[in-house]
Design a protein around this motif. Structure first.
Motif, mmCIF file in Angstrom:
data_model
loop_
_atom_site.group_PDB
_atom_site.id
_atom_site.type_symbol
_atom_site.label_atom_id
_atom_site.label_comp_id
_atom_site.label_asym_id
_atom_site.label_seq_id
_atom_site.Cartn_x
_atom_site.Cartn_y
_atom_site.Cartn_z
ATOM 1 N N ALA A 401 0.841 -1.206 0.000
ATOM 2 C CA ALA A 401 0.000 0.000 0.000
ATOM 3 C C ALA A 401 0.867 1.243 0.000
ATOM 4 N N ARG A 402 1.945 1.206 0.779
ATOM 5 C CA ARG A 402 2.823 2.372 0.815
ATOM 6 C C ARG A 402 3.530 2.567 -0.515
ATOM 7 N N ILE A 403 3.968 1.471 -1.105
ATOM 8 C CA ILE A 403 4.673 1.589 -2.387
ATOM 9 C C ILE A 403 3.718 2.120 -3.453
ATOM 10 N N ARG A 404 2.485 1.622 -3.427
ATOM 11 C CA ARG A 404 1.506 2.059 -4.415
ATOM 12 C C ARG A 404 1.281 3.561 -4.286
ATOM 13 N N ALA A 405 1.282 4.053 -3.043
ATOM 14 C CA ALA A 405 1.068 5.481 -2.829
ATOM 15 C C ALA A 405 2.353 6.276 -3.019
ATOM 16 N N GLY A 406 3.432 5.602 -3.399
ATOM 17 C CA GLY A 406 4.677 6.316 -3.674
ATOM 18 C C GLY A 406 5.528 6.580 -2.450
ATOM 19 N N GLU A 407 5.147 6.021 -1.299
ATOM 20 C CA GLU A 407 5.920 6.278 -0.084
ATOM 21 C C GLU A 407 6.928 5.154 0.128
ATOM 22 N N LEU B 80 11.910 14.583 -2.627
ATOM 23 C CA LEU B 80 11.427 13.907 -1.430
ATOM 24 C C LEU B 80 12.226 14.316 -0.204
ATOM 25 N N THR B 92 5.026 13.580 -6.089
ATOM 26 C CA THR B 92 6.058 13.353 -7.100
ATOM 27 C C THR B 92 5.523 12.543 -8.271
ATOM 28 N N LYS B 171 7.061 -0.009 -12.194
ATOM 29 C CA LYS B 171 5.979 -0.058 -11.207
ATOM 30 C C LYS B 171 4.817 -0.864 -11.785
ATOM 31 N N ARG B 179 -4.874 5.551 -8.486
ATOM 32 C CA ARG B 179 -5.520 6.778 -8.061
ATOM 33 C C ARG B 179 -6.168 7.492 -9.229
ATOM 34 N N ALA D 159 -4.798 7.706 3.630
ATOM 35 C CA ALA D 159 -3.812 8.279 2.724
ATOM 36 C C ALA D 159 -3.300 7.236 1.745
ATOM 37 N N LEU D 160 -3.420 5.968 2.114
ATOM 38 C CA LEU D 160 -2.891 4.908 1.258
ATOM 39 C C LEU D 160 -3.964 4.293 0.370
#
Lengths: 516, 188, 357, 193
Positions: A401-407, B80, B92, B171, B179, D159-160
């Motif tokens: 989930a974090r990777i998908r959100a770019g984090e 970042l 980003t 990716k 999104r 947020a996710l």
């Protein structure tokens, strides 16, 4: 002396580890068919980077004739391994060649055209390797280019040397072969157990370890029996029956199951006094030391639903996979995926002309039926299957989930770097989320970010040096200009003085003239 | 009336004194944000951000005048880091890291004018007057300054092709969970 | 579809649709029992609720530009509708089902991004919303009397017409106990004629459509556990969370507090423990977290039942624990192999010392 | 003792200042993106609320009431609260610079946090005793902190997730707050025993 009893994993230890999956193993029919001799292909492609560490440096030239067992590329650093010619023939090309890599890109390698004579490069094995110093044994292993044959491809000699430095007490022999489809280690243990046991004894001698645990999953009773029989006169070798559960063959998990020791996440197995070797590697050590035979061939499982006659083949390293499939009767139907390694951790191969390498345990051609279960990725329903299955104790769903959100940094915080990419999480995911793909992407992205950072630092230094240089040059210029100016001033002054003198003389003359 | 004024003044005065004491007790040196940001910048002074050099950009970023994404050579990674430093959130996803680029000299067109050599911020171009110039791959940052300086168009930037060593997994493309991917109008 | 595919190249789990299908299967026996007890009005309400959930799901999918067939196919909307219907009074009017479904699907699920993204259990959020907005309709329990049920046509008038005749409705056990307690009547008197353990376990009591037969719900839950669809942690913790405090309280003061068995068998405890609290999306996903989550649900249920203004607290308890789930997950991450709990790597020297001891 | 416990429980859960009384929504929405800053905000508000409750009680009972200056109540309360907030700001800036940065503008805005002033005015209006006032402030502050932290946890997960574009950000935040408030209705009547 004869203490040949099968041992089991202690119950509590077994109970405490609930990770993993019991997948349909697809080991039949390959496990029940004897190893066949491999084909002699028209071309052999030997990548220079078949191992962890620096790529090997070529020692031969295009057009040069080589013989079987001849060193054609030497190790280029401390952690590196040499490459040997698998048969006699001529070097056709050194440079960009097809590689077994998911990108399908070319990489550096040596191409050999076999001449069919299979002429041997002469070499002499030591009379009694146990009389040699441990260092000498690992030198032989190093010279034979042996690397981890379970897939990790870490240079074995380095591991042996490491073992001597860090007080190894146990050798863990990985005979678990937990990947579905693969049966090369199973066949090897059934057919060449004596060689493996000799390899174990050699490695014990080289590392100074006092005992060896041979871990075999309980879906391979024949292999267990063969290993017990071969080890019956060696009390230091204990054969342990492991539950069949993927990923039992993962280093740290295997060590824990067999010895109860937990290797530190930031360290190595050697930190807890254990070294792990695959049965295939140990057999290669045996061949290298007893028969002076470098690692130029290995047993490869050729399987998958699209293969007509799946079986284990003892193939030359560098054989293109298309030749192997052809050797096993070709395809019954066009395969949907070609895979090197097992279905859980193997890499997809976009091209069939890629060669097998030292770490290739199998090549699979999956049929439509086998790969159509992969639906489209659905949303995560947070079922937690991946959490229960992860052998490392990570939260794959949260990481993805974090990777998908770019984090990406946040995914590292919760353990991305500890992920062993075993694929168990993706396997059990009901939403068909390619979790491992997310992790691979994030790991690669982070590595390239790190590289960029280094590059930026280098750039900065260059820019600073340039600024300093320009400043220096400007100063020098200014100094030169000042010097010139001073010179001019001096010249002017001199000229003025001269003129003055002249004038004075003239004046004097006129005065004299007027006086006279 | 007088009492009210006096009492409010009293409260105010008391609070004022208390705060004054506290201000002295809990004094904090102002941080040198600009210097810290400048240390993070690539330092090639390439000027692609539109500010005069990296220190100008650092000052603009610190004051919030420029976005953290303004530095093309720094790319996503720098954005970042800066966002973390400044405590701002940054998106980003819109930033396309085009992948590294590198300058190359077309030898037939090069007249050896040394303009590129003089303008290169990292001394990556070598050559002398009236001689064909060359680019040192490792030192080139792809800032494109030389491309603009070249009078004959002999310098072009080309992307660096990935090799097995630099290739990374792309990716994963997900259809259902990406999104805002709705067609226009659907969101409203 | 990218051409580069990462490992693994095998898939071993049942799909989301298959998981949902198994849950529906497990719910079926208790539902049929509810139909038998409460007759045609219950069937109508059940149908209306599920149908409106599916329609709401399809509409949302359309608006969001996602393939509707794909979304409905995963079965989650049917499950939400089914669970909501199970928790409604069996003779509630049709619009209760429709409003509840719309709230569950649109507000609690699709505003958050659809399946897997919601923070609160849609069925429970809808029930809470209905309970607060329409307290009269939501508390009309009737005594199950299979022999005196309305016929197929008469039932239409109950679900789609003016509503339940007053004479047939009465309070549920929990509501009854609460009302009596406020009048100062002790438990041993108020409970007479309202509670028997055997009657409750087979469903001979007032209550929501699907919560009356504790035994059948338990059987469905055991089926799901056996199939590996749900774990044991949340249900066990939930039941313990209700039973343990109930046992202690009733041991201390039997006149004021219901016993553990009555608590477990009444209301929707069995339904919630096996089918609602175990909802993957909104519960905790770490092993320790699941114990905490279940215990919290059970404990809050008992507290609200015992001291709160509402006779039944399950929906509130589940929603409150849903809100806690992200925090629970964050602070109960499993230990990473080779690391200590705090995330530092194991120190081999320390390990060796520990072994020597 | 039991009465005080009930007071605490009542103010923290049953009459939760954010989720039931809808006071202090500004920091509730503003500083709840990360759990850490939510905890920081909660603690800062707790400190201010307790201190302000005590100070305003003193002000009310020793100055405003004896002098008959009830009309100056709001003015003087704000003055005291502002000074307290200023003090907290200095302390945080010194001891936790990261938190200071994370709280940003919302830290000075505690001054105008209607929860703080609201609690002080409610205390004065009800004529509560000193201990009662402080407990009232403490309970409300604990409730505020709890709501903040729960909400921050939910928002970190939000947020996710793939919230539709039209609802991303504040809108879904309010929907979530609404659902959380719905859940808190379950505590109604808890302290009537």
């Amino acid at each position: 002396m004869a203490t040949a009893t099968l041992e089991k994993v202690p119950f509590l230890r077994w109970l405490s580890q609930r990770w993993g999956v019991h997948a349909d193993d697809h080991k039949r029919p390959t496990a029940d068919v004897a190893i066949a001799a491999g084909p002699l292909p028209e071309r052999l492609i030997l990548p220079l980077s078949q191992h962890v560490g620096a790529a090997a440096r070529p020692l031969v030239k295009v057009g040069e004739r080589v013989r079987r067992g001849q060193l054609i590329a030497e190790p280029a650093a401390n952690i590196s391994a040499g490459v040997h010619a698998p048969t006699s023939g001529t070097v056709r090309e050194i440079g960009e060649l097809p590689m077994p890599h998911p990108s399908g890109l070319y990489g550096n390698g040596i191409e050999i055209v076999p001449d069919g004579l299979d002429e041997l490069f002469p070499a002499e094995p030591p009379a009694d390797p146990f009389a040699l110093a441990p260092e000498a044994v690992s030198d032989i292993v190093s010279a034979a280019g042996v690397v981890g044959m379970g897939g990790a491809t870490f240079p074995s000699a380095v591991k042996l040397a490491l073992g001597r430095r860090s007080k190894i007490h146990s050798l863990v022999v990985n005979g678990s072969e937990c990947e579905p489809y693969l049966s090369c280690d199973d066949r090897l243990m059934r057919e060449r157990a004596a060689g493996i046991v000799d390899g174990i004894r050699l490695v014990l001698h080289a590392t100074g370890a006092t005992q060896a645990y041979v871990g075999i999953e309980d879906n391979k009773p024949e292999a267990m029996a063969a290993m017990l029989e071969a080890a019956k006169n060696h009390g230091e070798i204990r054969v342990v029956r492991l539950p069949t559960r993927y990923p039992m063959g993962s280093d740290r998990q295997l060590i824990y199951m067999l010895t109860g020791l937990e290797a530190p996440a930031d360290g190595r197995a050697a930190d807890v006094g254990v070294v792990v070797h695959n049965v295939g590697t140990l057999h290669a050590v045996h061949r290298a030391v007893r028969h002076a035979e470098p690692l130029t061939r290995r047993i490869v499982t050729v399987a998958g639903g699209a293969v007509r006659a799946p079986r284990n083949v003892e193939a030359l390293i560098g054989t293109p996979i298309s030749v192997l499939f052809e050797h096993c009767g070709g395809f019954t139907a066009p395969p949907t995926r070609l895979i090197m390694g097992g279905p859980m951790m193997g890499t997809i191969l976009p091209r069939a002309d890629a060669p097998i390498v030292k770490g290739t345990s199998g090549v699979l051609a999956l049929s439509v039926v086998e790969s159509n279960k992969h639906g489209d990725e659905g949303p995560c329903i947070r079922c937690g299957s991946c959490v229960g299955a992860c052998p490392v104790g990570l939260l794959p769903l949260e990481m993805a989930a974090r990777i998908r959100a770019g984090e990406l940094a946040a995914s590292v915080d919760i353990g991305l770097k500890d992920c062993i990419a075993c694929g168990t999480c993706s396997f059990v995911c009901p939403s068909r989320i390619p979790l491992v793909h997310y992790f691979n992407y994030a790991k690669g992205e982070l590595t390239s970010q790190d590289k960029n950072k280094l590059r930026q630092q280098a750039t900065k230094q260059l820019a600073e040096e340039r600024l300093a240089r320009m400043e220096r040059e400007a100063q020098e210029k200014a100094a030169a200009a000042a010097a010139r100016k001073a010179e001019r001033e001096r010249a002017k002054a001199e000229a003025a003085a001269k003129a003055a003198a002249k004038k004075a003389a003239a004046d004097a003359a006129t005065q004299e003239e007027s006086a006279t | 009336m007088l009492i009210a004024v006096a009492s409010v003044a009293l409260i105010g005065g008391f609070c004022g004194v208390a705060l004054g004491v506290a201000a002295r007790r809990f004094h904090v040196e102002p941080d040198s944000m600009v210097a810290e940001i400048e240390a993070l910048m690539p330092g090639s002074q390439c000027g692609q951000c539109g500010y005069p050099g990296c220190s100008g950009a650092a000052a603009a970023i610190a004051s919030g005048e420029a976005p953290v994404t303004c530095c093309p050579p720094g790319g996503k990674a720098l954005a970042l880091v800066l966002a973390e430093k400044l405590g701002v959130t940054v998106d980003t996803s819109g930033m396309v890291d085009e992948g590294p680029k590198i300058a190359g000299v077309t030898e037939e067109l090069c007249i050896g004018c040394t303009k590129c050599y003089k303008t290169c911020p990292t001394d990556a171009v070598i050559g002398a007057v009236k001689q064909v110039h060359a680019v040192i791959r490792d030192a080139c940052t792809g800032c494109a300054k030389c491309e603009h300086a070249c009078p004959t168009g002999a310098i072009t930037l080309s992307p660096v092709a990935p090799t097995i060593q630099t290739w990374v997994w792309p990716k994963p493309q997900s259809q259902t969970t990406s999104r805002p991917a709705q067609p226009a109008g659907a969101a409203a | 579809m990218s051409t580069v595919l990462s490992s693994p190249h095998a898939v071993g789990a049942r799909s989301v649709g298959a998981v949902m299908g198994l849950v529906l299967l497990a719910l079926a026996p208790a539902t049929v029992a509810g139909f038998w007890r409460f007759g045609w009005p219950a069937v109508y309400l059940w149908l209306v609720t599920i149908l409106s959930c599916v329609i709401a799901e399809a509409l949302c999918a359309r608006v969001r530009g996602v393939s509707a067939a794909r979304l409905v196919h995963d079965g989650s909307a049917i499950l939400t509708g089914w669970l909501l219907a199970m928790s409604l009074p069996p003779w509630a009017p049709w619009w209760i089902g429709v409003v509840g479904s719309a709230f569950a699907i649109v507000v609690t699920k699709h505003l958050f991004g659809g399946l897997g993204q919601n923070l609160f259990n849609p069925a429970m959020a809808a029930r809470v919303m209905l309970l607060i907005s329409f307290p009269v309709e939501m508390t009309q329990w009737l005594l199950p009397a299979p022999e005196a049920l309305p016929g197929f046509v008469d039932a239409l008038a109950i679900t789609f017409g003016p509503g339940v005749p007053d004479a047939m409705s009465s309070a549920s056990l929990l509501g009854h106990v609460k009302t009596e307690a406020t009048k100062g009547i002790l438990l041993d008197q108020s409970i007479v004629g309202h509670y028997s353990a055997t009657g409750f376990s087979v469903g001979a009591r007032q209550g929501s459509l699907g919560e009356t037969s504790a035994l059948l719900l338990l059987a469905g839950g055991v089926f799901l556990v056996a199939k590996g669809v749900i774990g044991l942690r949340i249900p066990l913790a939930f039941l313990a969370g209700v039973a343990v405090p109930a046992a202690i309280a009733s041991a201390v003061s039997p006149d004021h507090y219901l016993g553990p068995v009555a608590h477990l068998l009444s209301g929707g405890v069995m339904l919630a423990a096996f089918f609602i609290a175990t909802d993957y999306v909104t519960s905790s996903s770490t092993p320790v977290g699941q114990w905490i989550f279940g215990l919290g649900c059970g404990l809050l249920t008992w507290i609200i039942r015992t001291w709160g203004a509402y006779p039944e607290g399950i929906a509130f308890a589940v929603m409150l624990m849903n809100a806690c789930a992200p925090l629970i997950d964050r602070y109960t991450r499993p230990r990473i192999f080779g690391r200590k709990r705090d995330g530092r790597s194991l120190d081999p020297a320390e390990t060796a010392k520990a072994r020597a001891r | 003792m039991n009465e005080w416990l009930m007071l605490l429980l009542g103010t923290a859960l049953v009459n939760n200042v954010v989720l039931v009384k809808f006071l202090g929504l500004c920091p509730f929405m503003g500083v709840s993106r990360k759990i850490d800053s939510a905890v920081g905000m909660g603690l800062a508000t707790t400190f201010v609320l307790v201190l302000a409750s005590a100070l305003t009680w003193a002000l009310e009972h020793w100055l405003l009431v004896p002098l008959g200056m009830g009309y100056l109540r709001i003015l003087s309360f704000i003055l005291v609260i502002a000074a307290t907030v200023q003090f907290v700001e200095m302390v945080i800036k010194k001891s936790a610079p990261d938190l200071y940065k994370a709280l940003g503008i919302y830290l000075p805005l505690i001054t105008t946090n209607c929860a703080v002033l609201g609690i002080a005015l409610l205390n004065a209006g009800e004529g509560s005793g000193f201990v009662q006032s402080v407990l009232y402030g403490l309970g409300s502050a604990l409730g505020f902190t709890m709501a903040m932290v729960l909400f921050a946890g939910l928002r970190e997960r939000l947020a996710l997730t793939a919230v539709p574009a039209a609802f991303a950000g504040a809108p879904i935040g309010f929907v979530t707050a609404g659902l959380l408030s719905l859940a808190f209705m379950g505590f109604a009547g808890l302290t009537n025993h």
